[in-house]
Design an enzyme around this catalytic site. Structure first.
Site, mmCIF file in Angstrom:
data_model
loop_
_atom_site.group_PDB
_atom_site.id
_atom_site.type_symbol
_atom_site.label_atom_id
_atom_site.label_comp_id
_atom_site.label_asym_id
_atom_site.label_seq_id
_atom_site.Cartn_x
_atom_site.Cartn_y
_atom_site.Cartn_z
ATOM 1 N N ASP A 168 -5.649 0.417 5.748
ATOM 2 C CA ASP A 168 -5.387 -0.479 7.068
ATOM 3 C C ASP A 168 -3.704 -0.548 7.158
ATOM 4 O O ASP A 168 -3.261 -0.295 8.433
ATOM 5 C CB ASP A 168 -6.156 -1.688 7.206
ATOM 6 C CG ASP A 168 -5.767 -2.716 6.049
ATOM 7 O OD1 ASP A 168 -5.651 -2.373 4.971
ATOM 8 O OD2 ASP A 168 -5.219 -3.683 6.651
ATOM 9 N N ASP A 221 -1.830 -2.070 1.743
ATOM 10 C CA ASP A 221 -2.582 -2.352 0.609
ATOM 11 C C ASP A 221 -3.567 -0.953 0.430
ATOM 12 O O ASP A 221 -3.162 -0.205 1.439
ATOM 13 C CB ASP A 221 -3.371 -3.479 0.525
ATOM 14 C CG ASP A 221 -4.222 -3.736 1.771
ATOM 15 O OD1 ASP A 221 -4.451 -2.645 2.505
ATOM 16 O OD2 ASP A 221 -4.588 -4.965 2.206
ATOM 17 N N TYR A 270 -9.617 -9.976 7.796
ATOM 18 C CA TYR A 270 -10.089 -9.453 9.042
ATOM 19 C C TYR A 270 -11.420 -10.133 9.716
ATOM 20 O O TYR A 270 -12.348 -9.655 9.729
ATOM 21 C CB TYR A 270 -10.350 -7.812 9.183
ATOM 22 C CG TYR A 270 -9.081 -7.156 9.057
ATOM 23 C CD1 TYR A 270 -8.259 -7.113 9.773
ATOM 24 C CD2 TYR A 270 -8.848 -6.527 7.771
ATOM 25 C CE1 TYR A 270 -6.711 -6.377 9.710
ATOM 26 C CE2 TYR A 270 -7.611 -5.950 7.648
ATOM 27 C CZ TYR A 270 -6.588 -5.905 8.499
ATOM 28 O OH TYR A 270 -5.383 -5.180 8.434
ATOM 29 N N GLU A 277 5.268 -5.547 7.485
ATOM 30 C CA GLU A 277 4.068 -4.769 7.168
ATOM 31 C C GLU A 277 3.708 -3.998 8.251
ATOM 32 O O GLU A 277 3.470 -4.430 9.400
ATOM 33 C CB GLU A 277 2.942 -5.652 6.580
ATOM 34 C CG GLU A 277 1.746 -4.815 5.902
ATOM 35 C CD GLU A 277 0.640 -5.622 5.594
ATOM 36 O OE1 GLU A 277 -0.102 -5.139 4.596
ATOM 37 O OE2 GLU A 277 0.818 -6.760 5.476
#
Length: 490
Positions: A78, A81, A230, A470
């Protein structure tokens, strides 16, 4: 080159403003478009094909699902990571598909790459949706364990636990989003690969029925595995209506129209909502359904056009209903963490709604005033240009685009020496030296749009500041459509 001063004097003030602020050409947008799609190759999980363009990546996650006797190899990580989270991956897929549906005609040489990026996701979602009856696999990887390591995906040895939703442990939110993704993608592949498109659509029907029949939020079923990463904060009603809307668009089956009419009021159709993200689908649903009212005068969808107007009015300074926050430099500002995800989704909705309005000569009604499609496009362009470098920091927030862009991206694979340059294993704890290093990332994650600056236009190019540095697939996916639109403008 700046326009001659004599020419500027002759122009209207609006035209002169537009000339002065046009920092990018259609070629620039085409370059950014190519990179925005290339980014997805850096997020790939599974065996990489021979035509992989980001050469610093290698194969990873080759046995995902095997210990559970299912094949869950493939898909996308995603963000920075090595976890495959189902809800943001499905939303990413929906937005990639919607980008191609609305703006594929402006993608030119990149249409093939866009479809390849989309298919990498749908191939995985098909596996996740069909491996076990009355179940949907929604995650591979234990995020709590993954986040304790700083490992490139090729080396990861963290637990590759598999998580699913089922009749007993429902997840209507992630399942309905998966149905939306498969349905939207079926439209993209309908002409070029009808058999694949039919498989996508049939699977979408099954997954939507599953989502609707076994109602509940996946956050309640999976708890700390998906929260706070999430968590479905908005609940699952918005995804059910969003999923039904995409089923209606893909099938033109009257049963989905009936579903939307019968359930809309309990699923958010009466409420204004001013955010669109992997979690909250309400604003996107309103815009999607407004198309039928604008193009076919489907009276059942007039309500969605009115709410779409309210959403747009909230974004336009000076209009009644305006409530959005902008930075001093003009960037839409929603949250301190990964703010650009809201900017790219909003920009996509502005352009898509402008397209729907332009096709039918419509306007946005904001109280007693009206806002034209051209105004929506101008507002979207400001956001796109800001991301690409037309901002107070003169910083492009797309990696690899422009002269100045972030060098310390919060991304394991990009920040740790690649397996090509450093074939020896770099284990869990040894990787942290690269997280905290001052040197730039050794591997350029080309096309990645990162979290972005704060409310005062300040940006810390700091790898450890994941809120700002990120990247994520769901930041890029709607941006693909926006860049395609502007690359198509002469």
């Amino acid at each position: 080159m700046a326009a001659p001063i004599t020419m500027l004097i002759l122009c209207t003030s609006f035209l002169s403003l537009s000339l002065l602020s046009t920092a990018f050409t259609s070629r620039d947008y085409a370059d950014a478009l190519e990179k925005s799609i290339l980014f997805f190759e850096g997020q790939r999980s599974g065996p990489l094909p021979s035509n992989q363009r980001l050469k610093w990546r290698g194969n990873s996650g080759l046995s995902d699902g095997a210990s559970y006797h299912v094949d869950l190899v493939g898909g996308y990580y995603d963000a920075g990571d090595n976890v495959k989270f189902g809800l943001p991956m499905a939303f990413t897929t929906t937005m990639l598909a919607w980008s191609v549906i609305e703006f594929g005609g402006s993608m030119h040489s990149q249409i093939g790459n866009a479809k390849t990026a989309l298919r990498w996701a749908t191939d995985y979602l098909l596996k996740a949706a069909t491996a076990t009856p009355d179940s949907l696999y929604v995650q591979v990887g234990d995020p709590n364990m993954d986040h304790k390591c700083w490992e490139r995906p090729e080396d990861m040895d963290t637990p590759r636990n598999v998580y699913k939703v089922s009749a007993q442990n429902p997840g209507s939110d992630v399942a309905a989003e998966t149905a939306a993704a498969l349905a939207a993608a079926s439209i993209v592949f309908k002409d070029a690969d009808p058999s694949y498109s039919a498989k996508l659509l049939q699977t979408a029907k099954n997954v939507f029925d599953f989502a609707d029949k076994y109602r509940g939020s996946y956050s309640d079923s999976l708890n700390s595995v998906v929260c706070p990463f999430y968590c479905s904060y908005s609940g699952y009603q918005d995804e059910l209506l969003w999923g039904a809307s995409w089923m209606h668009r893909a099938t033109q089956d009257s049963s989905y129209l009936s579903y939307i009419q019968s359930n809309g009021h309990t699923m958010g159709s009466d409420n204004d909502d001013f955010s669109f993200s992997w979690d909250d689908k309400r604003a996107g649903t309103k815009v999607l359904l407004s198309k039928d009212f604008l193009e076919k005068s489907t009276s059942e969808f007039q309500l969605y056009k009115s709410h779409s107007d309210n959403y747009i009015c909230s974004l336009i300074p000076g209009s009644s209903g305006f409530q959005a926050q902008y930075t001093p430099g003009g960037l839409l500002y929603k949250a301190s963490e990964s703010n650009l995800q809201y900017v790219t989704t909003t920009t996509f909705l502005l352009l898509t709604y402008a397209k729907y309005l332009s096709t039918n000569g419509g306007v946005v009604t904001c109280g007693t005033s009206t806002v034209t499609a051209e105004s929506l496009i101008a507002q979207a362009k400001k956001q796109v240009d800001y991301i690409l470098g037309d901002n107070p920091a003169k910083m492009s927030y797309m990696v690899g685009f422009g002269e100045r862009y972030p060098q310390h991206v919060h991304h394991r694979g990009s920040s740790v020496p690649s397996i090509k340059a450093h074939p020896d294993r770099i284990n869990c704890n040894n990787g942290f030296q690269y997280l905290y290093a001052n040197s730039p990332n050794p591997n350029v994650l080309a096309g990645a749009v990162i979290g972005g600056p704060d409310s005062k236009d300040n940006f810390a190019d700091d790898r450890n500041n994941y809120q700002q540095s990120e990247p994520a697939t769901y930041i890029n996916a709607p941006f693909v459509g926006a860049l395609a639109f502007f690359s198509g403008k002469a």
